[in-house]
Scaffold this active site. Structure first.
Site, short mmCIF file in Angstrom:
data_model
loop_
_atom_site.label_atom_id
_atom_site.label_comp_id
_atom_site.label_asym_id
_atom_site.label_seq_id
_atom_site.Cartn_x
_atom_site.Cartn_y
_atom_site.Cartn_z
N SER A 145 49.39 -47.70 5.70
CA SER A 145 48.28 -48.69 6.28
C SER A 145 47.68 -49.36 4.94
CB SER A 145 47.36 -47.69 7.00
OG SER A 145 46.27 -48.71 7.24
N ARG A 146 47.61 -50.87 5.22
CA ARG A 146 46.85 -51.45 4.19
C ARG A 146 45.27 -51.75 4.72
NH1 ARG A 146 51.51 -56.57 3.90
NH2 ARG A 146 53.15 -55.06 3.32
N THR A 147 44.95 -50.89 5.70
CA THR A 147 43.77 -51.24 6.20
C THR A 147 42.67 -50.57 5.01
OG1 THR A 147 44.03 -50.99 8.53
CG2 THR A 147 41.91 -50.42 7.93
N THR B 187 43.31 -44.58 14.68
CA THR B 187 44.88 -45.03 15.24
C THR B 187 45.86 -44.12 16.00
OG1 THR B 187 46.42 -46.69 14.45
CG2 THR B 187 45.98 -44.85 12.92
N LYS C 215 43.41 -42.98 20.00
CA LYS C 215 42.67 -44.06 20.49
C LYS C 215 42.05 -43.82 21.81
CE LYS C 215 44.82 -48.00 17.70
NZ LYS C 215 45.53 -49.07 17.81
N ASN D 135 39.45 -48.09 18.59
CA ASN D 135 39.84 -48.00 17.24
C ASN D 135 39.08 -47.96 16.29
OD1 ASN D 135 39.23 -50.80 17.51
ND2 ASN D 135 40.84 -51.33 15.93
N ASP E 86 40.92 -54.25 18.12
CA ASP E 86 42.45 -54.55 18.33
C ASP E 86 42.47 -55.71 19.10
OD1 ASP E 86 43.85 -52.72 16.70
OD2 ASP E 86 43.76 -51.14 18.39
N ALA F 254 52.37 -50.09 26.77
CA ALA F 254 51.01 -50.04 27.68
C ALA F 254 50.12 -48.86 27.14
CB ALA F 254 51.55 -49.51 28.92
N GLY F 255 50.11 -48.58 25.81
CA GLY F 255 49.42 -47.63 25.19
C GLY F 255 48.03 -48.18 24.83
N TYR G 250 53.19 -54.13 11.57
CA TYR G 250 52.91 -54.98 10.40
C TYR G 250 53.40 -54.61 9.18
CZ TYR G 250 48.94 -52.43 8.73
OH TYR G 250 48.05 -51.45 8.25
#
Length: 287
Positions: free
Chosen positions: A22-24, A74, A78, A99, A114, A139-140, A232
Protein backbone atom coordinates in the site's frame (compact mmCIF):
# COMPACT_ATOMS: atom_id res chain seq x y z
CA UNK A 1 -7.45 25.64 11.33
CA UNK A 2 -6.18 27.20 14.54
CA UNK A 3 -2.47 27.65 15.17
CA UNK A 4 -2.43 25.17 18.05
CA UNK A 5 -3.79 22.43 15.74
CA UNK A 6 -0.66 22.77 13.61
CA UNK A 7 1.44 21.93 16.69
CA UNK A 8 -0.27 18.59 17.21
CA UNK A 9 1.12 15.21 16.29
CA UNK A 10 -1.00 12.65 14.47
CA UNK A 11 -0.85 8.86 14.75
CA UNK A 12 -2.91 7.04 12.13
CA UNK A 13 -2.98 3.60 10.56
CA UNK A 14 -4.35 1.19 7.98
CA UNK A 15 -6.06 -2.06 8.95
CA UNK A 16 -6.26 -4.68 6.21
CA UNK A 17 -5.01 -8.04 4.99
CA UNK A 18 -1.98 -8.18 2.71
CA UNK A 19 -1.35 -4.42 2.68
CA UNK A 20 2.46 -4.28 2.54
CA UNK A 21 2.40 -2.79 -0.98
CA UNK A 22 0.00 0.00 0.00
CA UNK A 23 1.14 3.52 -0.84
CA UNK A 24 -1.36 5.11 1.51
CA UNK A 25 1.06 5.41 4.46
CA UNK A 26 3.68 7.19 2.35
CA UNK A 27 1.10 9.60 0.93
CA UNK A 28 -0.20 10.53 4.39
CA UNK A 29 3.23 10.91 5.97
CA UNK A 30 4.61 13.01 3.12
CA UNK A 31 1.63 15.36 3.25
CA UNK A 32 2.05 15.63 7.02
CA UNK A 33 5.69 16.62 6.47
CA UNK A 34 4.64 19.21 3.89
CA UNK A 35 2.06 20.61 6.33
CA UNK A 36 4.74 20.94 9.01
CA UNK A 37 3.14 18.52 11.49
CA UNK A 38 4.39 15.32 13.10
CA UNK A 39 2.49 12.56 11.31
CA UNK A 40 3.02 8.82 11.66
CA UNK A 41 0.96 6.28 9.70
CA UNK A 42 1.31 2.57 10.53
CA UNK A 43 0.35 -0.55 8.59
CA UNK A 44 -1.66 -3.02 10.67
CA UNK A 45 -1.52 -6.07 8.41
CA UNK A 46 -3.76 -8.84 9.71
CA UNK A 47 -2.22 -11.34 7.29
CA UNK A 48 1.22 -10.86 8.86
CA UNK A 49 -0.20 -10.68 12.39
CA UNK A 50 -2.25 -13.86 11.91
CA UNK A 51 -5.50 -12.08 12.78
CA UNK A 52 -9.03 -12.35 11.38
CA UNK A 53 -12.22 -10.32 11.36
CA UNK A 54 -12.90 -11.65 14.88
CA UNK A 55 -9.92 -9.62 16.11
CA UNK A 56 -11.21 -6.32 14.73
CA UNK A 57 -12.82 -5.14 18.00
CA UNK A 58 -9.53 -5.69 19.84
CA UNK A 59 -7.58 -3.80 17.15
CA UNK A 60 -9.86 -0.76 17.39
CA UNK A 61 -9.66 -0.74 21.17
CA UNK A 62 -5.87 -1.03 21.04
CA UNK A 63 -5.66 1.86 18.56
CA UNK A 64 -7.77 4.05 20.86
CA UNK A 65 -5.64 3.19 23.88
CA UNK A 66 -2.44 4.00 21.99
CA UNK A 67 -3.69 7.41 20.95
CA UNK A 68 -4.47 6.86 17.27
CA UNK A 69 -6.58 9.67 15.82
CA UNK A 70 -7.74 7.72 12.80
CA UNK A 71 -7.68 4.45 10.89
CA UNK A 72 -8.20 3.58 7.27
CA UNK A 73 -9.97 0.26 6.79
CA UNK A 74 -9.49 -1.90 3.72
CA UNK A 75 -10.17 -5.43 2.46
CA UNK A 76 -11.72 -7.46 4.02
CA UNK A 77 -13.01 -5.29 6.90
CA UNK A 78 -14.96 -2.40 5.31
CA UNK A 79 -18.34 -3.80 6.29
CA UNK A 80 -17.34 -5.78 9.39
CA UNK A 81 -16.16 -2.58 11.09
CA UNK A 82 -19.58 -0.90 10.98
CA UNK A 83 -21.13 -2.50 14.11
CA UNK A 84 -18.08 -1.35 16.08
CA UNK A 85 -18.65 2.35 15.34
CA UNK A 86 -20.65 5.04 17.17
CA UNK A 87 -21.60 7.16 14.17
CA UNK A 88 -21.64 6.97 10.37
CA UNK A 89 -21.50 9.64 7.69
CA UNK A 90 -24.37 9.73 5.21
CA UNK A 91 -22.22 8.11 2.49
CA UNK A 92 -21.00 5.35 4.80
CA UNK A 93 -24.56 4.59 5.92
CA UNK A 94 -25.88 4.53 2.36
CA UNK A 95 -23.02 2.32 1.19
CA UNK A 96 -22.90 0.06 4.25
CA UNK A 97 -19.11 0.28 3.92
CA UNK A 98 -16.48 2.26 5.82
CA UNK A 99 -12.87 2.89 4.82
CA UNK A 100 -12.06 5.76 7.21
CA UNK A 101 -12.60 5.82 10.98
CA UNK A 102 -11.95 8.95 13.05
CA UNK A 103 -11.17 8.29 16.73
CA UNK A 104 -12.01 11.38 18.72
CA UNK A 105 -13.20 12.09 22.28
CA UNK A 106 -13.94 8.42 22.92
CA UNK A 107 -16.10 8.09 19.82
CA UNK A 108 -15.59 6.21 16.57
CA UNK A 109 -16.95 7.93 13.46
CA UNK A 110 -17.03 6.09 10.13
CA UNK A 111 -16.72 7.69 6.69
CA UNK A 112 -16.39 6.42 3.13
CA UNK A 113 -13.79 8.25 1.07
CA UNK A 114 -13.69 5.54 -1.61
CA UNK A 115 -16.90 7.03 -3.03
CA UNK A 116 -15.66 10.61 -3.18
CA UNK A 117 -12.21 9.41 -4.26
CA UNK A 118 -13.45 7.50 -7.30
CA UNK A 119 -15.88 10.28 -8.18
CA UNK A 120 -13.15 12.90 -8.29
CA UNK A 121 -10.80 10.63 -10.24
CA UNK A 122 -13.51 9.82 -12.79
CA UNK A 123 -14.51 13.49 -13.11
CA UNK A 124 -10.93 14.44 -13.90
CA UNK A 125 -9.84 11.43 -15.93
CA UNK A 126 -12.89 10.67 -18.11
CA UNK A 127 -14.83 13.95 -18.04
CA UNK A 128 -16.56 13.56 -21.40
CA UNK A 129 -16.98 9.77 -21.48
CA UNK A 130 -20.33 8.47 -22.73
CA UNK A 131 -22.08 6.89 -19.75
CA UNK A 132 -25.59 5.91 -20.75
CA UNK A 133 -24.93 2.25 -19.86
CA UNK A 134 -22.00 1.00 -17.80
CA UNK A 135 -20.99 -2.46 -16.55
CA UNK A 136 -19.34 -2.74 -13.13
CA UNK A 137 -17.48 -5.84 -12.00
CA UNK A 138 -17.56 -6.23 -8.21
CA UNK A 139 -20.24 -5.56 -5.60
CA UNK A 140 -18.22 -5.65 -2.37
CA UNK A 141 -17.36 -2.73 -0.11
CA UNK A 142 -15.28 -0.87 -2.70
CA UNK A 143 -17.77 -1.83 -5.40
CA UNK A 144 -20.65 -0.26 -3.51
CA UNK A 145 -18.71 2.98 -3.11
CA UNK A 146 -17.69 3.11 -6.76
CA UNK A 147 -21.22 2.31 -7.93
CA UNK A 148 -22.67 5.20 -5.93
CA UNK A 149 -20.00 7.50 -7.30
CA UNK A 150 -20.69 6.36 -10.87
CA UNK A 151 -24.42 7.09 -10.59
CA UNK A 152 -23.65 10.46 -9.00
CA UNK A 153 -21.44 11.12 -12.05
CA UNK A 154 -24.41 10.63 -14.36
CA UNK A 155 -24.27 6.97 -15.38
CA UNK A 156 -27.73 6.22 -16.75
CA UNK A 157 -27.88 2.50 -16.04
CA UNK A 158 -25.36 0.38 -14.18
CA UNK A 159 -25.15 -3.38 -14.63
CA UNK A 160 -23.53 -4.91 -11.54
CA UNK A 161 -21.68 -8.20 -11.95
CA UNK A 162 -20.30 -10.21 -9.02
CA UNK A 163 -19.24 -13.80 -8.40
CA UNK A 164 -21.96 -13.78 -5.72
CA UNK A 165 -25.19 -13.05 -7.62
CA UNK A 166 -27.11 -12.32 -4.42
CA UNK A 167 -24.59 -9.63 -3.50
CA UNK A 168 -24.96 -8.03 -6.94
CA UNK A 169 -28.75 -8.12 -6.63
CA UNK A 170 -28.62 -6.55 -3.17
CA UNK A 171 -26.38 -3.72 -4.34
CA UNK A 172 -28.47 -3.12 -7.47
CA UNK A 173 -31.66 -2.92 -5.39
CA UNK A 174 -30.00 -0.48 -3.00
CA UNK A 175 -28.79 1.70 -5.88
CA UNK A 176 -32.20 1.74 -7.54
CA UNK A 177 -33.75 2.71 -4.21
CA UNK A 178 -31.30 5.59 -3.80
CA UNK A 179 -31.10 6.86 -7.39
CA UNK A 180 -34.37 5.76 -9.01
CA UNK A 181 -36.04 2.60 -10.27
CA UNK A 182 -34.12 0.90 -13.06
CA UNK A 183 -30.86 2.82 -12.56
CA UNK A 184 -29.08 -0.42 -11.59
CA UNK A 185 -29.53 -4.13 -12.21
CA UNK A 186 -27.64 -7.31 -11.44
CA UNK A 187 -25.82 -8.61 -14.51
CA UNK A 188 -26.44 -12.25 -15.38
CA UNK A 189 -25.27 -12.11 -19.02
CA UNK A 190 -21.94 -10.32 -19.15
CA UNK A 191 -21.50 -10.60 -22.93
CA UNK A 192 -24.90 -9.03 -23.61
CA UNK A 193 -24.30 -6.28 -21.07
CA UNK A 194 -20.90 -5.42 -22.59
CA UNK A 195 -22.48 -5.25 -26.06
CA UNK A 196 -24.83 -2.59 -24.70
CA UNK A 197 -22.33 -0.76 -22.51
CA UNK A 198 -20.35 2.43 -23.12
CA UNK A 199 -17.80 1.59 -20.45
CA UNK A 200 -16.54 -0.80 -17.80
CA UNK A 201 -15.69 -0.17 -14.15
CA UNK A 202 -13.55 -2.80 -12.45
CA UNK A 203 -13.93 -3.07 -8.67
CA UNK A 204 -12.63 -6.51 -7.68
CA UNK A 205 -9.15 -7.53 -6.41
CA UNK A 206 -8.34 -9.28 -9.73
CA UNK A 207 -5.27 -7.68 -11.25
CA UNK A 208 -3.60 -6.90 -7.94
CA UNK A 209 -0.06 -8.19 -7.55
CA UNK A 210 -1.30 -11.16 -5.52
CA UNK A 211 -4.38 -11.79 -7.73
CA UNK A 212 -3.03 -11.48 -11.30
CA UNK A 213 -5.14 -11.97 -14.38
CA UNK A 214 -8.16 -10.61 -16.21
CA UNK A 215 -11.56 -10.09 -14.54
CA UNK A 216 -13.45 -10.79 -17.80
CA UNK A 217 -12.75 -12.40 -21.19
CA UNK A 218 -10.64 -10.03 -23.30
CA UNK A 219 -12.86 -10.55 -26.33
CA UNK A 220 -15.71 -8.71 -24.58
CA UNK A 221 -13.73 -5.45 -24.70
CA UNK A 222 -14.23 -3.28 -27.77
CA UNK A 223 -12.38 -0.13 -28.84
CA UNK A 224 -15.49 2.00 -28.16
CA UNK A 225 -15.45 1.06 -24.46
CA UNK A 226 -13.73 3.10 -21.80
CA UNK A 227 -12.30 1.19 -18.84
CA UNK A 228 -11.92 2.53 -15.28
CA UNK A 229 -9.85 0.51 -12.79
CA UNK A 230 -9.68 0.77 -9.00
CA UNK A 231 -6.64 -1.51 -8.54
CA UNK A 232 -3.49 0.62 -8.36
CA UNK A 233 -0.74 -1.86 -7.54
CA UNK A 234 0.33 -2.48 -10.22
CA UNK A 235 -0.77 0.79 -11.81
CA UNK A 236 -1.12 -0.92 -15.19
CA UNK A 237 -3.16 -4.06 -14.59
CA UNK A 238 -3.65 -6.79 -17.20
CA UNK A 239 -7.12 -5.32 -17.80
CA UNK A 240 -5.78 -1.84 -18.57
CA UNK A 241 -2.97 -3.19 -20.75
CA UNK A 242 -5.36 -5.30 -22.84
CA UNK A 243 -7.93 -2.49 -23.02
CA UNK A 244 -5.34 0.06 -24.18
CA UNK A 245 -4.07 -2.35 -26.84
CA UNK A 246 -7.63 -2.57 -28.18
CA UNK A 247 -7.88 1.21 -28.37
CA UNK A 248 -10.00 1.78 -25.27
CA UNK A 249 -9.70 4.94 -23.18
CA UNK A 250 -8.48 3.92 -19.74
CA UNK A 251 -8.37 5.31 -16.23
CA UNK A 252 -6.00 3.68 -13.73
CA UNK A 253 -6.69 3.30 -10.03
CA UNK A 254 -4.10 5.87 -8.96
CA UNK A 255 -6.51 8.80 -8.90
CA UNK A 256 -8.97 7.03 -6.64
CA UNK A 257 -6.11 6.01 -4.32
CA UNK A 258 -4.94 9.61 -4.04
CA UNK A 259 -8.31 11.31 -3.66
CA UNK A 260 -9.55 8.87 -1.01
CA UNK A 261 -6.32 9.64 0.88
CA UNK A 262 -6.87 13.39 0.44
CA UNK A 263 -10.29 13.13 2.08
CA UNK A 264 -9.09 10.78 4.82
CA UNK A 265 -6.18 13.13 5.70
CA UNK A 266 -8.69 15.97 6.06
CA UNK A 267 -10.89 13.87 8.37
CA UNK A 268 -7.96 12.72 10.53
CA UNK A 269 -6.26 16.08 10.99
CA UNK A 270 -8.74 18.87 10.30
CA UNK A 271 -6.05 20.31 8.01
CA UNK A 272 -6.61 21.01 4.32
CA UNK A 273 -4.41 18.72 2.18
CA UNK A 274 -2.91 19.81 -1.11
CA UNK A 275 -4.44 17.38 -3.62
CA UNK A 276 -2.15 18.37 -6.49
CA UNK A 277 0.91 17.86 -4.31
CA UNK A 278 -0.37 14.42 -3.24
CA UNK A 279 -0.97 13.49 -6.89
CA UNK A 280 2.62 14.46 -7.73
CA UNK A 281 3.94 12.44 -4.79
CA UNK A 282 1.94 9.37 -5.83
CA UNK A 283 3.24 9.67 -9.39
CA UNK A 284 6.81 9.91 -8.09
CA UNK A 285 6.49 6.51 -6.43
CA UNK A 286 6.48 4.86 -9.87
CA UNK A 287 4.32 2.10 -11.31
Amino acid sequence: MSANAKQQSFLCGLIGSGIQASRTPAMHEREGDEQGVRYMYKKIDTEILGLTVDDLPELLTAAERMGFCGLNITFPFKQAVIPLLDELSDDARALNAVNTVVLRDGRRIGYNTDCSGFGESFRRGLPDAKRDVVVQLGAGGAGAAVAHAALKQGVGKLYVRDSDLARAETLAASLSGAFGAGRAAACTDLAAAMDEADGLIHATPTGMAKFPGMPLPAELLQARHWVAEIVYFPLETDLLRVAAAKGCRTLNGGGMAVFQAVDAFRHFTGLEPDAERMLRHFASMGA
